[in-house]
Write an enzyme that holds these catalytic residues in place. Structure first.
Site, PDB file in Angstrom:
ATOM      1  N   ASN A   1      24.664 -23.071 -50.087  1.00 18.66           N
ATOM      2  CA  ASN A   1      23.910 -22.331 -49.071  1.00 18.66           C
ATOM      3  C   ASN A   1      23.468 -23.313 -47.983  1.00 18.66           C
ATOM      4  O   ASN A   1      22.562 -24.108 -48.198  1.00 18.66           O
ATOM      5  CB  ASN A   1      22.687 -21.675 -49.741  1.00 18.66           C
ATOM      6  CG  ASN A   1      21.773 -21.007 -48.736  1.00 18.66           C
ATOM      7  OD1 ASN A   1      22.140 -20.784 -47.577  1.00 18.66           O
ATOM      8  ND2 ASN A   1      20.563 -20.673 -49.184  1.00 18.66           N
TER       9      ASN A   1
ATOM     10  N   LYS B   1      22.003 -22.713 -45.288  1.00 19.10           N
ATOM     11  CA  LYS B   1      20.785 -22.244 -44.581  1.00 19.10           C
ATOM     12  C   LYS B   1      20.978 -22.365 -43.066  1.00 19.10           C
ATOM     13  O   LYS B   1      22.102 -22.293 -42.573  1.00 19.10           O
ATOM     14  CB  LYS B   1      19.547 -22.996 -45.051  1.00 19.10           C
ATOM     15  CG  LYS B   1      19.403 -23.020 -46.563  1.00 19.10           C
ATOM     16  CD  LYS B   1      18.033 -23.376 -47.005  1.00 19.10           C
ATOM     17  CE  LYS B   1      18.023 -23.631 -48.497  1.00 19.10           C
ATOM     18  NZ  LYS B   1      16.702 -23.569 -49.062  1.00 19.10           N
TER      19      LYS B   1
ATOM     20  N   HIS C   1      17.522 -13.773 -51.147  1.00 22.67           N
ATOM     21  CA  HIS C   1      17.062 -15.161 -51.252  1.00 22.67           C
ATOM     22  C   HIS C   1      15.549 -15.170 -51.014  1.00 22.67           C
ATOM     23  O   HIS C   1      15.039 -14.405 -50.189  1.00 22.67           O
ATOM     24  CB  HIS C   1      17.782 -16.022 -50.209  1.00 22.67           C
ATOM     25  CG  HIS C   1      17.553 -17.488 -50.411  1.00 22.67           C
ATOM     26  ND1 HIS C   1      16.377 -18.101 -50.054  1.00 22.67           N
ATOM     27  CD2 HIS C   1      18.334 -18.454 -50.953  1.00 22.67           C
ATOM     28  CE1 HIS C   1      16.457 -19.388 -50.370  1.00 22.67           C
ATOM     29  NE2 HIS C   1      17.631 -19.623 -50.925  1.00 22.67           N
TER      30      HIS C   1
ATOM     31  N   GLU D   1      13.648 -17.016 -49.398  1.00 22.38           N
ATOM     32  CA  GLU D   1      13.236 -17.216 -47.995  1.00 22.38           C
ATOM     33  C   GLU D   1      13.339 -15.906 -47.225  1.00 22.38           C
ATOM     34  O   GLU D   1      12.512 -15.610 -46.360  1.00 22.38           O
ATOM     35  CB  GLU D   1      14.095 -18.326 -47.360  1.00 22.38           C
ATOM     36  CG  GLU D   1      13.726 -19.694 -47.923  1.00 22.38           C
ATOM     37  CD  GLU D   1      14.852 -20.730 -47.896  1.00 22.38           C
ATOM     38  OE1 GLU D   1      15.860 -20.526 -47.198  1.00 22.38           O
ATOM     39  OE2 GLU D   1      14.713 -21.745 -48.607  1.00 22.38           O
TER      40      GLU D   1
ATOM     41  N   GLU E   1      16.603 -18.274 -59.066  1.00 20.15           N
ATOM     42  CA  GLU E   1      16.102 -19.363 -58.230  1.00 20.15           C
ATOM     43  C   GLU E   1      14.577 -19.355 -58.247  1.00 20.15           C
ATOM     44  O   GLU E   1      13.952 -18.607 -57.475  1.00 20.15           O
ATOM     45  CB  GLU E   1      16.572 -19.179 -56.789  1.00 20.15           C
ATOM     46  CG  GLU E   1      18.057 -19.240 -56.608  1.00 20.15           C
ATOM     47  CD  GLU E   1      18.398 -19.773 -55.227  1.00 20.15           C
ATOM     48  OE1 GLU E   1      19.058 -20.813 -55.145  1.00 20.15           O
ATOM     49  OE2 GLU E   1      17.976 -19.156 -54.233  1.00 20.15           O
TER      50      GLU E   1
ATOM     51  N   GLY F   1      14.123 -26.418 -52.619  1.00 21.57           N
ATOM     52  CA  GLY F   1      13.841 -27.389 -51.562  1.00 21.57           C
ATOM     53  C   GLY F   1      12.667 -28.305 -51.859  1.00 21.57           C
ATOM     54  O   GLY F   1      12.153 -28.985 -50.974  1.00 21.57           O
TER      55      GLY F   1
ATOM     56  N   SER G   1      16.908 -27.093 -56.222  1.00 21.49           N
ATOM     57  CA  SER G   1      17.023 -28.545 -56.264  1.00 21.49           C
ATOM     58  C   SER G   1      18.118 -29.034 -57.222  1.00 21.49           C
ATOM     59  O   SER G   1      17.937 -30.042 -57.913  1.00 21.49           O
ATOM     60  CB  SER G   1      15.664 -29.188 -56.598  1.00 21.49           C
ATOM     61  OG  SER G   1      14.708 -28.844 -55.605  1.00 21.49           O
TER      62      SER G   1
HETATM   63  C1  PEP Z   1      18.645 -22.547 -52.023  1.00 19.21           C
HETATM   64  O1  PEP Z   1      18.463 -22.578 -50.824  1.00 19.21           O
HETATM   65  O2  PEP Z   1      19.073 -21.510 -52.533  1.00 19.21           O
HETATM   66  C2  PEP Z   1      18.348 -23.740 -52.800  1.00 19.21           C
HETATM   67  C3  PEP Z   1      18.462 -23.668 -54.087  1.00 19.21           C
HETATM   68  O3  PEP Z   1      17.983 -24.880 -52.102  1.00 19.21           O
HETATM   69  P1  PEP Z   1      17.826 -26.385 -52.710  1.00 19.21           P
HETATM   70  O4  PEP Z   1      19.058 -26.642 -53.531  1.00 19.21           O
HETATM   71  O5  PEP Z   1      17.731 -27.246 -51.517  1.00 19.21           O
HETATM   72  O6  PEP Z   1      16.594 -26.362 -53.553  1.00 19.21           O
END
Ligand code: PEP
Length: 253
Positions: A9, A11, A95, A97, A167, A173, A212
């Site tokens: 992803n 973003k 997601h 976000e 997630e 992040g 992460s």
């Molecule tokens: C994500 O944006 O779905 C995500 C898991 O980000 P990160 O791997 O940076 O934590």
């Protein structure tokens, strides 16, 4: 045997040049492995670049969101049909976000899941709890409710035509990863939830972990029985880390 899926992803990152560099790196270094599938999720303006660079490479692509409305006077929206028109395989939905910053409710996410399937896309349904929900012991209730709202609209069999991504919001992040056991517990609970109405669908559905994920922790996560891959954010912005994560998947397969 479920394939391991590693999704990147991107973003809201990149420009034409950096996307071009990342794509050339991916194409040059990518070695397909049986049982492992890769896909990337660029911002909309770069879908054409991605489609052009990745066609016939074995790496798939998708969009980070798409609207449940079909067409017409919806300024700023992008339809599922448009995303499918670019040869996308996947669309990310729900997601955290999008849920937190753009008001995507369970009802909207469920409708989008249905419309994505109707357009031949594979929806990737993201669910996850906040830190406060984890600390108050409501992790399973939270993610199971997010999943249930989609089951209620489309049925368990149709959920298995997509992909599920757990997630934890507190791990996205932040550099904090759920332990393999914490993630496994949630994945197992969701698979049991699906099995209550359709055991075949539950057994075939790919459930990914996101939060992460790096090349340092991917192997231990993929080694859990109910973890079928990863949704990777920041570590997907570099070909070497993204491909190293996919190599961990290849070792497990
Ligand atoms: C994500 O944006 O779905 C995500 C898991 O980000 P990160 O791997 O940076 O934590």
């Amino acid at each position: 045997m479920r394939k391991i899926l590693v999704l990147g992803n991107w973003k809201m990152n990149g420009c034409r040049q950096s996307v071009s560099d990342l794509l050339s790196d991916l194409v040059r270094r990518f070695k397909p492995s049986v049982g492992v599938e890769l896909a990337v999720f660029p911002p909309y303006p770069y879908l054409y670049q991605v489609q052009t660079a990745l066609a016939a490479t074995g790496i798939s692509w998708g969009s980070q969101s798409a609207s449940e409305t079909l067409a017409g006077a919806y300024t700023g929206e992008t339809s599922m049909a448009m995303v499918a028109d670019f040869g996308a395989t996947y669309v990310l939905l729900g997601h955290s976000e999008r849920r937190m910053l753009f008001g995507e409710t369970d009802a909207i996410v469920a409708k989008r899941f249905k419309v994505a399937l109707e357009h031949g896309l594979k929806p990737v349904l993201c669910v996850g709890e906040t830190l406060q929900q984890r600390e108050s012991g409501t992790t399973l209730a939270t993610v199971c409710q997010q999943l249930q709202s989609v089951i209620d609209l489309v049925g368990t069999g149709a959920v298995a035509r997509g992909v599920l991504a757990y997630e934890p919001v507190w791990a996205i992040g932040t550099g904090l990863t759920a332990t393999p056991q914490q993630a496994q517990d949630v994945h197992q609970a969701m698979r049991r939830q699906l099995a209550a109405t359709d055991s075949k669908a539950a057994a075939t559905l790919q459930i990914l972990y996101g939060g992460s994920v790096t090349d340092a922790n991917a192997y231990d996560l993929f080694n859990q029985p109910d973890i079928d891959g990863a949704l990777v954010g920041s570590a997907s912005l570099k070909a070497d880390t993204f491909l190293a994560i996919s190599r961990s998947a290849a070792i497990i397969q």
